[in-house]
Motif scaffolding. Sequence first.
Motif, PDB file in Angstrom:
ATOM      1  N   TYR A  27       0.871  -1.244  -0.050  1.00  0.00           N
ATOM      2  CA  TYR A  27       0.273  -0.117  -0.062  1.00  0.00           C
ATOM      3  C   TYR A  27       0.855   1.070   0.145  1.00  0.00           C
ATOM      4  O   TYR A  27       0.354   2.270  -0.685  1.00  0.00           O
ATOM      5  CB  TYR A  27      -1.019   0.186   0.906  1.00  0.00           C
ATOM      6  N   LEU A 112      -5.578  -2.174  10.784  1.00  0.00           N
ATOM      7  CA  LEU A 112      -5.842  -0.609  10.478  1.00  0.00           C
ATOM      8  C   LEU A 112      -4.629   0.253  10.352  1.00  0.00           C
ATOM      9  O   LEU A 112      -4.337   1.130   9.835  1.00  0.00           O
ATOM     10  CB  LEU A 112      -6.738  -0.036  11.753  1.00  0.00           C
ATOM     11  N   ILE A 116      -3.353   2.219   7.559  1.00  0.00           N
ATOM     12  CA  ILE A 116      -3.383   3.680   7.659  1.00  0.00           C
ATOM     13  C   ILE A 116      -1.870   4.628   7.714  1.00  0.00           C
ATOM     14  O   ILE A 116      -1.707   5.652   7.330  1.00  0.00           O
ATOM     15  CB  ILE A 116      -4.341   4.071   9.030  1.00  0.00           C
ATOM     16  N   ILE A 119      -0.713   5.600   4.579  1.00  0.00           N
ATOM     17  CA  ILE A 119      -1.458   6.864   3.963  1.00  0.00           C
ATOM     18  C   ILE A 119      -0.722   8.193   4.388  1.00  0.00           C
ATOM     19  O   ILE A 119      -0.434   9.066   3.874  1.00  0.00           O
ATOM     20  CB  ILE A 119      -2.831   6.878   4.464  1.00  0.00           C
ATOM     21  N   TRP A 120      -0.537   8.428   5.823  1.00  0.00           N
ATOM     22  CA  TRP A 120       0.154   9.546   6.416  1.00  0.00           C
ATOM     23  C   TRP A 120       1.609   9.441   6.192  1.00  0.00           C
ATOM     24  O   TRP A 120       2.180  10.654   6.113  1.00  0.00           O
ATOM     25  CB  TRP A 120      -0.332   9.484   8.083  1.00  0.00           C
ATOM     26  N   TYR A 145      -4.061  17.460   4.000  1.00  0.00           N
ATOM     27  CA  TYR A 145      -5.009  16.919   4.902  1.00  0.00           C
ATOM     28  C   TYR A 145      -6.147  16.357   4.763  1.00  0.00           C
ATOM     29  O   TYR A 145      -6.575  15.369   5.264  1.00  0.00           O
ATOM     30  CB  TYR A 145      -5.098  18.044   6.211  1.00  0.00           C
ATOM     31  N   GLY A 148      -5.478  13.093   3.219  1.00  0.00           N
ATOM     32  CA  GLY A 148      -5.417  11.999   4.162  1.00  0.00           C
ATOM     33  C   GLY A 148      -6.317  11.554   5.062  1.00  0.00           C
ATOM     34  O   GLY A 148      -6.623  10.309   5.398  1.00  0.00           O
ATOM     35  N   LEU A 149      -7.222  12.464   5.161  1.00  0.00           N
ATOM     36  CA  LEU A 149      -8.394  11.981   5.959  1.00  0.00           C
ATOM     37  C   LEU A 149      -9.569  11.131   5.106  1.00  0.00           C
ATOM     38  O   LEU A 149      -9.949  10.260   5.877  1.00  0.00           O
ATOM     39  CB  LEU A 149      -8.986  13.378   6.509  1.00  0.00           C
ATOM     40  N   THR A 152      -7.808   7.886   4.653  1.00  0.00           N
ATOM     41  CA  THR A 152      -8.162   7.123   5.838  1.00  0.00           C
ATOM     42  C   THR A 152      -9.642   6.570   6.212  1.00  0.00           C
ATOM     43  O   THR A 152      -9.842   5.401   6.586  1.00  0.00           O
ATOM     44  CB  THR A 152      -7.610   8.060   7.027  1.00  0.00           C
ATOM     45  N   LEU A 153     -10.336   7.452   5.937  1.00  0.00           N
ATOM     46  CA  LEU A 153     -11.751   7.263   6.025  1.00  0.00           C
ATOM     47  C   LEU A 153     -12.440   6.079   5.370  1.00  0.00           C
ATOM     48  O   LEU A 153     -12.825   5.132   5.581  1.00  0.00           O
ATOM     49  CB  LEU A 153     -12.768   8.378   5.763  1.00  0.00           C
ATOM     50  N   THR A 155     -10.526   3.878   3.472  1.00  0.00           N
ATOM     51  CA  THR A 155      -9.683   2.716   3.764  1.00  0.00           C
ATOM     52  C   THR A 155     -10.193   1.654   4.831  1.00  0.00           C
ATOM     53  O   THR A 155     -10.231   0.673   5.116  1.00  0.00           O
ATOM     54  CB  THR A 155      -8.254   2.973   4.052  1.00  0.00           C
ATOM     55  N   ALA A 156     -10.400   2.812   6.062  1.00  0.00           N
ATOM     56  CA  ALA A 156     -10.922   1.927   7.278  1.00  0.00           C
ATOM     57  C   ALA A 156     -12.233   1.264   7.068  1.00  0.00           C
ATOM     58  O   ALA A 156     -12.685   0.198   7.504  1.00  0.00           O
ATOM     59  CB  ALA A 156     -11.016   3.140   8.359  1.00  0.00           C
TER      60      ALA A 156
END
Length: 653
Positions: A27, A112, A116, A119-120, A145, A148-149, A152-153, A155-156
């Motif tokens: 990833y 997770l 995650i 990503i960051w 930002y 990234g958010l 993350t959202l 992906t989770a």
Amino acid sequence: MKSKISFFNLGLVQQIFRQHGWIGSLYLVVLMFALPLQLLIISSKKNEYLLTEISNLLSFSINVQAMFLFTLPVLAGVFLFRYLQVELSVDMIHSLPIKRETLYVHHLLSGLVMLIVPIWLTAFVTHLVIQTNGLVPHFSLADLYNWGLIMTLFTAFFFSFTVVVGMATGMSIVQGIFTYVLLLLPFGLYELLNIHLRKFLFGFSINYFSTSTVEDLTPFTRFPTIGTEFLSFWETIIYLVLIFVLLFIGFLFYKRRSLEMATEALAFPFLRPLFQYGLTFSAMLLAGAYFDNEPTEQVGWLIFGYSSGAIIGYFISEMVMKKSWRVFHPKAFIGLTSYTAVILVLFTIIQLDVFGYETKLPKVAHIEGVYFGKGYEMLNNRVENQGKYSEDKLYIQDVHDLHENIVKEKVLLESISKMDTEPLSFSYIMNNGTKVVREYQVPTKVLEASLKPVMESEHYKKKHLQIVKEKTESITIHPTGLQSGTISIFDPAEINELRTILQKELYSQSYEEMVDTRSPWAQLEFFYSSPDQHLNSMSYDWKKTYEELEAWLDRKGYLEKARLFPEQLQYVEVAKAENLSDDRYPDPEQRFKSRPNQVKIEDKEQITIALTQFSEYSTYASYYVKMKTKAGNDIYGVYTDETVPAEIASMLK
């Protein structure tokens, strides 16, 4: 002294990362190639144009981002909990002195983290690239930002959804398939239901209910639009809530899951009827839509589609659950019979319009605004569309009267051939904030008395016949039937004069002029710059009734080249069509060679009338037309029963 086992098990975490850490590494590599590396390549080439075209980081390499966003979190959910789907591993792991809660949480959090963190890390590297390569004017810290958010959202969400599906099934391949099917199911089922409700509910608007709002039903259709329309606050909250709810449901499933369910398609008995009848219903709708793709509705094929789809879907579900093709037993047919009975009751309720959907009309006193259109425009609750509604009480009453007439004449309107129909759309905003939307495919000729006051009203014309408001750079005139000889107007004063005259012609049209099927003399193409400085165009008909426009073109010296004149024609040939939809001869010339009943016109007065009544395009025709120009070109067209000159019609009787 009793020993206490810590909830955090370092050895378990290490084992998880040794076995599945490759997912996080992959990833990270993919995201690095998709974002910072691509930015480096573009900045090294100093491609300013491409950078200005990229609206934000989410729209950058969108195909690559989407492909791996939709796959790697799902793979992580499948591989991290694969031990539940294999008999040897599920017995071995659950024989360890580790509680189920600990196993679930450790695998969940490890997944997770490995999804995650990349990503960051990518966001951090992208920030460095932006800062060190002069890209700050193009991408702000807020853009980073936001990327990234959202990543993350989503992906989770994909990961947590896959985990829940894994808790409900005992086969990894079924887990992967079910994950994608269930994520696409809301969108697909919604669309299929709309297709069939349109068939059984007179006035149901499939276009309205299939607008861009449907994209919000699944992340597969929502994510590609995020580049132009970011997640709203409530969308973000909904996704966050869904993630926590899914993880909690997964926890409950894990605690109650029987270890013997490994290798079974479904791990819980209560899921089996949901799966079986859900698949049966979806297959029935899909097959029904497939066998109902003809404009002329054939009930026999529709029934065959519904029946075959339901039978196939039902027995496929049986095979999946039993893991055998030997499913044709009496008990299975009893279940299918019960399903059929329920569906028949449901169809009867819809067909009889028990809830009054077809006949329900909003009361005029409760209507705050109304939209009416011949055709369909996207109407939703967004601010930019509110200007399409009119609050004039007289106009609301006229539209309501037209709508009421359609409802009253339902039987007559549905009995007329669909070749003669047009779409009519109605949308009402009620004083309580709700909206009522209806759409009909009806023969407008039957409704002329009701349509006339609506379409001739100032409110209708202002909504549908407006000239482009942006500054026009030029106007090009494309004469109908002429292969060359376009005229371009660049003078600002002449452009403004022509705009004013055309707007006046549009507003002064009668209903008969608005529905005139004859070809216009020419197309007027307005070229204008949009707010983003792109050159756009909009075309308008120069109808044969626009006398003031023709007079202006004559005064300015443009008329001679702006349209086709009778003096430019040698003769006109007209042939009687065998039937309205005769399309056996795609080559227009073949239509004349195969028609014994035809006439050749050389009289100037008759040519003038023939040219005036001529239509270049039509979905059906009563007469075929060929006009031979003095330059040697052939112009093909048609006449309908309404547009054919009387003398020509009498010649071809």
